[in-house]
Each structure stands twice: as structure tokens, then as C-alpha cells.
Scaffold this motif. Sequence first.
Motif, PDB file in Angstrom:
ATOM      1  N   PRO A   1       0.836  -1.218   0.000  1.00 22.60           N
ATOM      2  CA  PRO A   1       0.000   0.000   0.000  1.00 22.60           C
ATOM      3  C   PRO A   1       0.863   1.258   0.000  1.00 22.60           C
ATOM      4  N   GLY A   2       1.778   1.329  -0.916  1.00 24.14           N
ATOM      5  CA  GLY A   2       2.624   2.488  -1.108  1.00 24.14           C
ATOM      6  C   GLY A   2       4.041   2.260  -0.631  1.00 24.14           C
ATOM      7  N   PRO A   3       5.052   2.561  -1.483  1.00 22.89           N
ATOM      8  CA  PRO A   3       4.861   2.969  -2.864  1.00 22.89           C
ATOM      9  C   PRO A   3       4.177   1.870  -3.676  1.00 22.89           C
ATOM     10  N   THR A   4       3.420   2.294  -4.655  1.00 22.53           N
ATOM     11  CA  THR A   4       2.719   1.353  -5.522  1.00 22.53           C
ATOM     12  C   THR A   4       3.412   1.298  -6.887  1.00 22.53           C
ATOM     13  N   MET A   5       2.913   0.413  -7.733  1.00 24.90           N
ATOM     14  CA  MET A   5       3.496   0.280  -9.072  1.00 24.90           C
ATOM     15  C   MET A   5       3.347   1.577  -9.872  1.00 24.90           C
ATOM     16  N   VAL A   6       4.408   1.960 -10.548  1.00 28.87           N
ATOM     17  CA  VAL A   6       4.389   3.200 -11.320  1.00 28.87           C
ATOM     18  C   VAL A   6       4.241   2.851 -12.807  1.00 28.87           C
ATOM     19  N   PRO A   7       3.250   3.434 -13.483  1.00 27.48           N
ATOM     20  CA  PRO A   7       3.047   3.116 -14.904  1.00 27.48           C
ATOM     21  C   PRO A   7       4.253   3.549 -15.750  1.00 27.48           C
ATOM     22  N   GLU A   8       4.450   2.860 -16.840  1.00 25.57           N
ATOM     23  CA  GLU A   8       5.548   3.163 -17.764  1.00 25.57           C
ATOM     24  C   GLU A   8       5.486   4.631 -18.202  1.00 25.57           C
ATOM     25  N   ARG A   9       4.291   5.110 -18.480  1.00 23.83           N
ATOM     26  CA  ARG A   9       4.128   6.518 -18.916  1.00 23.83           C
ATOM     27  C   ARG A   9       4.655   7.481 -17.862  1.00 23.83           C
ATOM     28  N   VAL A  10       4.421   7.160 -16.604  1.00 21.80           N
ATOM     29  CA  VAL A  10       4.848   8.036 -15.514  1.00 21.80           C
ATOM     30  C   VAL A  10       6.366   7.936 -15.334  1.00 21.80           C
ATOM     31  N   LEU A  11       6.906   6.737 -15.454  1.00 25.61           N
ATOM     32  CA  LEU A  11       8.364   6.573 -15.376  1.00 25.61           C
ATOM     33  C   LEU A  11       9.042   7.348 -16.502  1.00 25.61           C
ATOM     34  N   GLU A  12       8.426   7.293 -17.660  1.00 25.97           N
ATOM     35  CA  GLU A  12       8.984   8.023 -18.815  1.00 25.97           C
ATOM     36  C   GLU A  12       8.974   9.519 -18.521  1.00 25.97           C
ATOM     37  N   ALA A  13       7.872  10.007 -17.975  1.00 23.35           N
ATOM     38  CA  ALA A  13       7.785  11.434 -17.640  1.00 23.35           C
ATOM     39  C   ALA A  13       8.820  11.803 -16.578  1.00 23.35           C
ATOM     40  N   LEU A  14       8.992  10.917 -15.623  1.00 25.15           N
ATOM     41  CA  LEU A  14       9.959  11.146 -14.540  1.00 25.15           C
ATOM     42  C   LEU A  14      11.371  11.313 -15.079  1.00 25.15           C
ATOM     43  N   SER A  15      11.669  10.623 -16.169  1.00 31.00           N
ATOM     44  CA  SER A  15      13.047  10.621 -16.673  1.00 31.00           C
ATOM     45  C   SER A  15      13.290  11.677 -17.749  1.00 31.00           C
ATOM     46  N   ARG A  16      12.318  12.569 -17.928  1.00 27.69           N
ATOM     47  CA  ARG A  16      12.560  13.675 -18.865  1.00 27.69           C
ATOM     48  C   ARG A  16      13.595  14.639 -18.265  1.00 27.69           C
ATOM     49  N   PRO A  17      14.260  15.421 -19.106  1.00 27.41           N
ATOM     50  CA  PRO A  17      15.295  16.318 -18.585  1.00 27.41           C
ATOM     51  C   PRO A  17      14.745  17.234 -17.491  1.00 27.41           C
ATOM     52  N   THR A  18      15.525  17.407 -16.447  1.00 28.24           N
ATOM     53  CA  THR A  18      15.115  18.244 -15.322  1.00 28.24           C
ATOM     54  C   THR A  18      14.967  19.695 -15.763  1.00 28.24           C
ATOM     55  N   LEU A  19      13.872  20.291 -15.345  1.00 31.84           N
ATOM     56  CA  LEU A  19      13.633  21.704 -15.672  1.00 31.84           C
ATOM     57  C   LEU A  19      13.992  22.575 -14.469  1.00 31.84           C
ATOM     58  N   TYR A  20      14.354  23.802 -14.741  1.00 24.53           N
ATOM     59  CA  TYR A  20      14.584  24.777 -13.685  1.00 24.53           C
ATOM     60  C   TYR A  20      13.227  25.116 -13.079  1.00 24.53           C
ATOM     61  N   HIS A  21      13.158  25.104 -11.745  1.00 21.86           N
ATOM     62  CA  HIS A  21      11.842  25.223 -11.117  1.00 21.86           C
ATOM     63  C   HIS A  21      11.253  26.635 -11.202  1.00 21.86           C
ATOM     64  N   ARG A  22      12.058  27.580 -11.646  1.00 24.31           N
ATOM     65  CA  ARG A  22      11.508  28.942 -11.832  1.00 24.31           C
ATOM     66  C   ARG A  22      11.268  29.260 -13.310  1.00 24.31           C
ATOM     67  N   SER A  23      11.430  28.264 -14.186  1.00 22.14           N
ATOM     68  CA  SER A  23      11.277  28.538 -15.624  1.00 22.14           C
ATOM     69  C   SER A  23       9.809  28.603 -16.017  1.00 22.14           C
ATOM     70  N   PRO A  24       9.488  29.377 -17.060  1.00 19.46           N
ATOM     71  CA  PRO A  24       8.088  29.458 -17.527  1.00 19.46           C
ATOM     72  C   PRO A  24       7.549  28.078 -17.899  1.00 19.46           C
ATOM     73  N   GLU A  25       8.419  27.243 -18.481  1.00 21.14           N
ATOM     74  CA  GLU A  25       7.998  25.908 -18.912  1.00 21.14           C
ATOM     75  C   GLU A  25       7.517  25.089 -17.706  1.00 21.14           C
ATOM     76  N   PHE A  26       8.290  25.147 -16.632  1.00 19.70           N
ATOM     77  CA  PHE A  26       7.902  24.365 -15.456  1.00 19.70           C
ATOM     78  C   PHE A  26       6.667  24.944 -14.773  1.00 19.70           C
ATOM     79  N   LYS A  27       6.632  26.283 -14.703  1.00 18.97           N
ATOM     80  CA  LYS A  27       5.470  26.937 -14.068  1.00 18.97           C
ATOM     81  C   LYS A  27       4.164  26.463 -14.686  1.00 18.97           C
ATOM     82  N   GLU A  28       4.193  26.356 -16.000  1.00 19.18           N
ATOM     83  CA  GLU A  28       2.985  25.943 -16.715  1.00 19.18           C
ATOM     84  C   GLU A  28       2.564  24.536 -16.288  1.00 19.18           C
ATOM     85  N   ILE A  29       3.544  23.646 -16.199  1.00 18.37           N
ATOM     86  CA  ILE A  29       3.243  22.273 -15.782  1.00 18.37           C
ATOM     87  C   ILE A  29       2.755  22.259 -14.333  1.00 18.37           C
TER      88      ILE A  29
END
Lengths: 383, 383
Positions: A11-39
Amino acid sequence: MKPLKKRLLTPGPTMVPERVLEALSRPTLYHRSPEFKEIFLDTRERLRRLFKTEGEVLILTSSGTGAMEAAVANLFKPGDSAVVVAGGKFGQRWEELCRAFGVKPITVEVEWGKSVSVEEIGKILTTTPDVKGVLVQICETSTGTIHDVKAIGKITKELPDCLLIADGITAYGVYDIPTDDWHIDVAITGSQKALMTPPGLAVISLNEKAVNRLNDNPTAYYFNLKKELKQQPKGQTAYTTATNLVIALNEALKMIEEEGLENVAKRHEMLAKATRAGVKALGLELLSENPANGVTAVISPEGINGQDVVKIARETFGITIAGGQEHLKGKIFRLSHMGYVDIFDILTGLEVTEFALKKLGYNRFNFGDSVKAAMEVYEKETL
Amino acid sequence: MKPLKKRLLTPGPTMVPERVLEALSRPTLYHRSPEFKEIFLDTRERLRRLFKTEGEVLILTSSGTGAMEAAVANLFKPGDSAVVVAGGKFGQRWEELCRAFGVKPITVEVEWGKSVSVEEIGKILTTTPDVKGVLVQICETSTGTIHDVKAIGKITKELPDCLLIADGITAYGVYDIPTDDWHIDVAITGSQKALMTPPGLAVISLNEKAVNRLNDNPTAYYFNLKKELKQQPKGQTAYTTATNLVIALNEALKMIEEEGLENVAKRHEMLAKATRAGVKALGLELLSENPANGVTAVISPEGINGQDVVKIARETFGITIAGGQEHLKGKIFRLSHMGYVDIFDILTGLEVTEFALKKLGYNRFNFGDSVKAAMEVYEKETL
């Protein structure tokens, strides 16, 4: 034979979907960037829809416990009193947090595996002056038990100084919970449960009643909800947020919306029913009188230590299930059906239970008995 | 309910381990770089150990069929004749390749699902002059049947001009095959089967007898084994190789060595036995009289089209199993147990078969019957 694969049925951590793992491994964004703010802003909106709230939703970089601490630290003052529902390990945590921040807990002890009596809470609230809140779990994960938070909300909504603060860590994304309609003033969840994201993020919602109560506790330095409330509507956080986890959570929330929250809740209900039927077909009993749809706590048969079931499942079969906590350690084991789980995962969990129980000498069943029962439930519910 | 997850239980491509997917997604290397050369050479050595050969092992960027074409194109001359074992779709492919390159096939027709008579091959080889090779499958994937290639090798090793060319595409990594000891002159496999790597690479081994026969066929431009033989021992390839796939294959081969080839073979044997027991418990019959350990071909019950079983498994349950090919289309369906597969995957395959058959009106079993039988085999074989 060493296990070839690892499967996570806790009951946690639970299985992480492939789509979420893929998203997790995208290049790290600067947390003050407009791109990240939007997300970030998009993620908040999605969480609002998940919670069904018009209130504020804040994302914290912490486990769920961090958000529990934030609630106690930011919403109570030393000397305040709060009703605490203690029906398991996480109820106890509310109590510990109250003590840590000088809040006087009025503890409602509930036998582990039972649901709290709403009547009893009502009685306390009408007879005790100045109770500032009710701290409760929607689902008490340690026992797999549901408390009737909706009914508690009907009481607290009439009390202008009493907040209903609900730990929904293993409830949001398992159930379709209308936070506002249930009059939950503060709701909490974590990323690593039904939200199908690795651990590291907590979510806390605050309605107007709660926002108006936010204090200026100086020791709530990191978990300062007033600061976050200023930043987060702008797509900012007071301190550095776990950017990749936010992006992963965003993807997971998209998946939940694509499936539809109602369908997600139905799926969990079906999986829970199948699990319970499977377990009962082995002659075993559930711990809970009011079992949750996210996790099933099973009483270990006489003479068999639940920790041994867990150990064999992990070491021989590569499958992680959960044991009992505190005084339930050894007495129960827990099968999760939360998040990225389908019927075949449930059947796998039942099979490993069968293998382990047989190995431990419990023979009151034939191989496949639990599978048969669970498949029948699945057929009835969905086909 | 739309399927939440996708599971691949086909006889290729098979499930790819997380470790291999991670290796696949590493930054692409230049194929002429020292770093890549080292990985390439290491991969060749690991393949040599997998094949148990002192001969040459070449990696081709193609599917397994490319390596089959390479064998025919580089080792025969127009007008040569070769014995072809045609007991399924892949035996037919040898015949088609012979015709394409002007080689006269002496076809031994074998009923699909049966193994070739080694005696018959021996008879042909002793009565027909100048047969330049025997083209056979170790496992005929379309029927899930084993041919006794070891026994054929005992005949061909005495014939200096006759090569034993074995398609081991669904055999290497399923069985522990001593290529040299079995006198297989040319052996072929592909990345997407028991080697647990996505499609795109083929492997071909050549012993001295085979190397000495390599010709200069100008139409074997891409699949020029002489050119590859000059390049590959230096860590080079004649043309650009699929670098990321090579790195992924390297990781998969490490996993096989860590588990131990003997254990890998035992695991496949256990999984195949469990699958067969499960299928029989449903009152179904196997197609093969000599079933392979990589894939089980099941005869669809009367009145039920095997393609419908496949369709329901995929569309309702998200699980891809395989149907029959050519004249077996609709008559059978195939459950794979090849590569990154454990007992719980097998049980999942059986469960989806049960769900689909029930949905199609086949009722000669109770839910869980196949699971029970397979679990019993697993317990007997391993616990």
C-alpha cells in the motif's frame, strides 16, 4: 530459484506506470522557468479536479506525513484541542503530531480494524467547548479500514471554529471523493499511493474556512502554508520543488482523467471485492469490519506469522506485500490494490499468498481456490 | 472497461526487462568509437558463450530472417541442393529462401506439430549425391515443436560438404544448446525472443566448416558474411549497426549469465510444463507431439476460433498472445513462455485464456482450474 522479477503490491509505494516513469526521466527543468510553471499550474488544476474542490490545493515536496505536519503546525496554536481518531498507526500519528506542536489531543480510541463511531465524535464536539478540529483518516492504511468522514463533515460544517482535517493518503484516487461536498476543510494525499507516482510529493487542500485559520507558527518554516499559498497560484513554490516528480505526477493525473475518476473508483471497488473474495476462499478472515478499497488486511491463520508470509513472498517470489504494524505485526498481512493495478495483479497477489501459506503448512485450501473466487467476482462485476 | 495495462505474451517480441530498457535508452554511441567497439566485442564473446561455440559469431542488424537469408545466400551456390525440413511456417521460409537464391530444396514435408524423422533425413543424405546442407528449425515457432537437431548433427558431421544450418531463433536462451558439441555448423537467433531485447538484431554462428564454404555472392551485398567476418573481430561492422540495440543485448546477456544458462533453461522447462498442465486442465489439447519449452501451441476447442481467443485477450484484457499461422489460423492459439517470464506471467496467460474461453461459451472447466494445475507443477518442480 532466485526471483526473476520484482513486483510491488504494497500500500505504497505502488506500481508506477511506464508513462509516468517516462515522464519522470525527462530532462530536469529549472523550477523557476516558464515551462515548469505551466506544468506546475496544470498539475494544481488537475489535483483540484481530483479533489473536487473550489478551494486551494498545495503541492509539498515531502511524504504524506509532511502534509500532516503542515496541517497541525499551520492550523492550530499551542493549547488548542483537537479530536483525534486513533484506530491505527496513522491515527496515532495525528496524536503524535498534536503533542509535538502543543495541541491537546482528545483521542477517540478505536479498536484496530473498526471504524470510528461518528456518534461518539458528535457527542464530544457538543459537550467539549472550543475543539479546534477533528483529525481523521479517510482510510486507515494500517488496518485497511474506512472511517465515515462524510458523516463527520455533516457535524463539523456547523461548527465555525472546528476544522475537519482528513488524511486521504490511501483514499484519493481510490475513491471518487467530493471534498467540498463532504465538507472536508483540509484534505491530504501523497504521490506514492493511488496517484501512481514515486514517493516524494504530498498534496494538501484548504477551503476558505481553513485558509482563514492559517497562523504564523515560526517553527513551520519549511511547511509554511501561508508562504506556499502566496507562491503556488503563480506557479512558484517557496522552496525548490521536486520538479521531475511534479512532471511525473502530472502524467499520472492525465491517466486518471483519461480513465475517468468514476471508472478509476469502480476499478478499485472491483479489485477490492475480488481480493476479499479470494482471501475468504482460502478460509481466511479480513481484519476490517469496514474494509477499504485500496488495501486488504488479512488475519494470518492460527500458528502462522504474517511476517513469514511477507518474507516468503519477497524472498522466494520477488513480490512485496505488506505486514502488520505495531501490535498487529505478525498477526496480519496486507495486499494492496491501489493505483496502477488490474485484475491480473490481484490474482498474482492471491497466488503468492497461496504459495507462501502452503509453504508455511497452512493447507485448508487447494491451489487456485482464491483465484477462482476472484475471477468469478471479476466476471460478475465487469464482463 | 478498457484494459489498464498491456502485457506481451507472444513468441516474440517478448517482454523486455527494465534493465534492458534502461540500457536501450542510454545515449547513442558512434559505432566506430572505441567505447562502442569494446561493448560490441564483449557482446560477441557473451554470444559465443551462449552458443557454446569456438567458432565465429556475427551480429547482423536485421530480424532473424535476415540471418536466414545470409546463411542461404553466403553458403550455397545456384544449382546446389539442400534438404529442407518443412514442418511449419519457418520451415517453409527456408524453402522460399532456397528458391530465391537458386538452391534446389529437397523438402521433407512434416505434418505441422510433428517432429521431423531423422531417419528420413539420413536416408536422403545417403541416397542423394551432393547435398550441400540441411536447413532446419531447432524449434518450429509456428507449431511450438522441437526437431532433434542433435541427432541430425550426428549424420551431417560425417559429410564434409553438407552443412547443418539450424534456425535457433526460439531455442537459444530457452535451452542450453552446445552448438559445437551438436555439430551445428551454422546457428541463427534473433534479439526479440529469449534474448529479451527488442527486435532488430540477428545473430549467426559459423564454425570452420561453414567459414570455409563462404562464397562471393554479389547479391549478398548487405548480408555479406565474409565482409562481416573481416570487421567484427575488430569490433567493427561492415555497415552501421543498431548501436543501442547492441548495448541492450549486452545487458540482456549479462542477465542470462547472472542467472546462469543452466538455470535459465530449467526455468523455461518448468514454465513450459506448468503451461502445458494448465492448458490440459481446461480439457484442451496441445498441437505438438514434441512441444517446445519456448512456446505452447494449443488447439482451440471445437466451435471456437482461436483468433477470437487472441482478440478478446488483447482487446478486453490488454494481453497479447499469438494465433495460428497459415492453415492453422483459427485452429490454434499460442502462449509464450520465452525470455523474461516467470510463473506469475504464466498464470496470467492461463487466466486470460480462461476468461476468453468462458466468454466464447466454452464451459468445460471452472475458473482457476488451469491455475491450480500450473501451480501444482511449479510447486513440484521448484519448492
